[in-house]
Design a protein around this motif. Structure first.
Motif, short mmCIF file in Angstrom:
data_model
loop_
_atom_site.label_atom_id
_atom_site.label_comp_id
_atom_site.label_asym_id
_atom_site.label_seq_id
_atom_site.Cartn_x
_atom_site.Cartn_y
_atom_site.Cartn_z
N PHE A 7 0.81 -1.12 -0.12
CA PHE A 7 0.05 0.07 -0.09
C PHE A 7 0.86 1.25 -0.09
CE2 PHE A 7 -4.33 -1.79 0.85
CZ PHE A 7 -3.98 -2.95 1.18
N ARG A 8 0.37 2.41 -0.36
CA ARG A 8 1.15 3.64 -0.30
C ARG A 8 0.01 4.89 0.21
NH1 ARG A 8 2.14 4.51 -7.04
NH2 ARG A 8 -0.05 5.10 -7.29
N GLN A 9 0.84 5.71 0.56
CA GLN A 9 0.13 7.02 1.43
C GLN A 9 0.92 8.21 0.95
OE1 GLN A 9 -0.71 6.88 5.31
NE2 GLN A 9 -2.56 8.27 5.29
N ALA A 10 0.37 9.15 0.04
CA ALA A 10 0.97 10.16 -0.15
C ALA A 10 0.38 11.39 0.58
CB ALA A 10 0.62 10.53 -1.64
N PRO A 11 1.45 12.46 0.68
CA PRO A 11 1.18 13.32 1.48
C PRO A 11 -0.50 14.10 1.55
CG PRO A 11 3.01 13.73 0.90
CD PRO A 11 2.58 12.66 0.01
N GLU B 183 -3.45 3.77 -0.03
CA GLU B 183 -4.20 3.39 -1.20
C GLU B 183 -3.57 1.71 -1.35
OE1 GLU B 183 -4.11 5.58 -4.84
OE2 GLU B 183 -2.20 5.69 -4.69
N PHE B 184 -4.41 1.05 -2.15
CA PHE B 184 -3.72 -0.19 -2.42
C PHE B 184 -2.91 -0.02 -3.78
CE2 PHE B 184 -3.84 -4.60 -3.44
CZ PHE B 184 -4.01 -4.81 -4.65
N VAL B 185 -1.90 -0.89 -3.59
CA VAL B 185 -0.91 -0.87 -4.87
C VAL B 185 -0.89 -2.14 -5.64
CG1 VAL B 185 1.54 -0.73 -5.66
CG2 VAL B 185 0.35 0.92 -3.69
N SER B 186 -0.65 -3.30 -4.65
CA SER B 186 -0.34 -4.65 -5.13
C SER B 186 -0.61 -5.74 -4.16
CB SER B 186 0.80 -4.53 -6.18
OG SER B 186 0.85 -6.17 -6.60
N ALA B 187 -1.00 -6.81 -4.59
CA ALA B 187 -1.19 -7.88 -3.59
C ALA B 187 -0.64 -9.24 -4.23
CB ALA B 187 -2.53 -7.98 -3.11
N VAL C 273 4.94 7.30 0.80
CA VAL C 273 5.52 6.23 1.86
C VAL C 273 4.63 4.85 1.38
CG1 VAL C 273 5.77 5.39 4.09
CG2 VAL C 273 5.82 7.66 3.70
N TYR C 274 5.62 3.90 1.19
CA TYR C 274 5.04 2.78 0.62
C TYR C 274 5.06 1.61 1.78
CZ TYR C 274 4.84 3.70 -4.19
OH TYR C 274 4.21 4.52 -5.41
N TYR C 275 4.22 0.77 2.18
CA TYR C 275 3.99 -0.14 3.39
C TYR C 275 3.80 -1.57 2.70
CZ TYR C 275 3.01 4.27 6.00
OH TYR C 275 3.06 5.42 6.75
N CYS C 276 4.43 -2.34 3.53
CA CYS C 276 4.15 -3.82 3.32
C CYS C 276 3.19 -4.18 4.25
CB CYS C 276 5.81 -4.44 3.57
SG CYS C 276 5.60 -6.36 3.86
N ALA C 277 2.33 -5.14 3.90
CA ALA C 277 1.48 -5.76 4.75
C ALA C 277 1.06 -6.97 4.59
CB ALA C 277 0.00 -4.85 4.45
N SER D 116 -8.13 -4.48 0.25
CA SER D 116 -8.51 -3.29 1.32
C SER D 116 -7.38 -3.47 2.34
CB SER D 116 -9.98 -3.50 1.75
OG SER D 116 -10.06 -2.48 3.03
N GLU D 117 -7.14 -2.34 3.13
CA GLU D 117 -6.10 -2.13 4.20
C GLU D 117 -6.72 -2.83 5.43
OE1 GLU D 117 -5.45 1.43 5.86
OE2 GLU D 117 -6.76 2.43 4.57
N TYR D 118 -8.05 -2.74 5.46
CA TYR D 118 -8.59 -3.40 6.64
C TYR D 118 -8.85 -4.90 6.61
CZ TYR D 118 -10.47 1.34 6.63
OH TYR D 118 -10.44 2.71 6.74
N GLN D 119 -8.25 -5.51 5.37
CA GLN D 119 -8.06 -7.01 5.47
C GLN D 119 -6.75 -7.64 5.91
OE1 GLN D 119 -9.30 -7.14 1.10
NE2 GLN D 119 -10.87 -8.52 1.87
N TYR D 120 -5.93 -6.57 6.32
CA TYR D 120 -4.55 -6.89 6.73
C TYR D 120 -4.23 -6.79 8.09
CZ TYR D 120 -3.45 -7.49 1.72
OH TYR D 120 -3.32 -8.01 0.41
N ASN D 121 -3.65 -7.42 8.63
CA ASN D 121 -3.35 -7.75 9.89
C ASN D 121 -2.07 -6.93 10.67
OD1 ASN D 121 -4.37 -10.61 9.25
ND2 ASN D 121 -5.60 -9.66 10.86
#
Length: 124
Positions: free
Chosen positions: A37-41, A46-50, A93-97, A107-112
């Motif tokens: 996922f990524r989050q811009a200022p 938002e979702f990027v890839s899975a 900022v790119y996040y691994c989940a 969805s980000e809500y599906q990741y723990n």
């Protein structure tokens, strides 16, 4: 519990490439699905890839399809995101989940579990 550590972010010119990595520990890596996922200022994350547990199924946001490639190496407990043809709008900022089931989540809500994030900046 799953611990995630990202690396590989940085500053790159438009049209360039970066490769992000995420190393996981604490749970059998081959039994969990992963995502980026990524989050811009000033924007929501938002979702990027899975990718599913085996790497056989992948999914991409339309904005990165054809430019980014997600992969995983279960022997090394590592997931990667190869980013080519980068654009200034990829700056975030790119996040691994991780999610503790085998199938893809969009969805980000599906990741723990989440990593701390790595900054990607694309200059024009």
């Amino acid at each position: 519990q799953v611990q995630l550590v990202e690396s590989g972010g940085g500053l790159v010119q438009a049209g360039g490439s970066l490769r992000l990595s995420c190393v996981a520990s604490g749970r059998t890596f081959s039994s969990i699905a992963m995502g980026w996922f990524r989050q811009a200022p000033g924007k929501e994350r938002e979702f990027v890839s899975a990718i599913n547990y085996s790497g056989g199924i992948t999914y991409y946001a339309n904005s990165v399809k054809g430019r980014f490639t997600i992969s995983r190496d279960n022997a090394k407990n590592t997931m990667s995101l190869q980013m080519n043809s980068l654009k200034p709008e990829d700056t975030a900022v790119y996040y691994c989940a991780a999610r503790t089931i085998t199938t893809i989540g969009l969805s980000e809500y599906q990741y723990n579990y989440w990593g701390q994030g790595t900054q990607v900046t694309v200059s024009s």
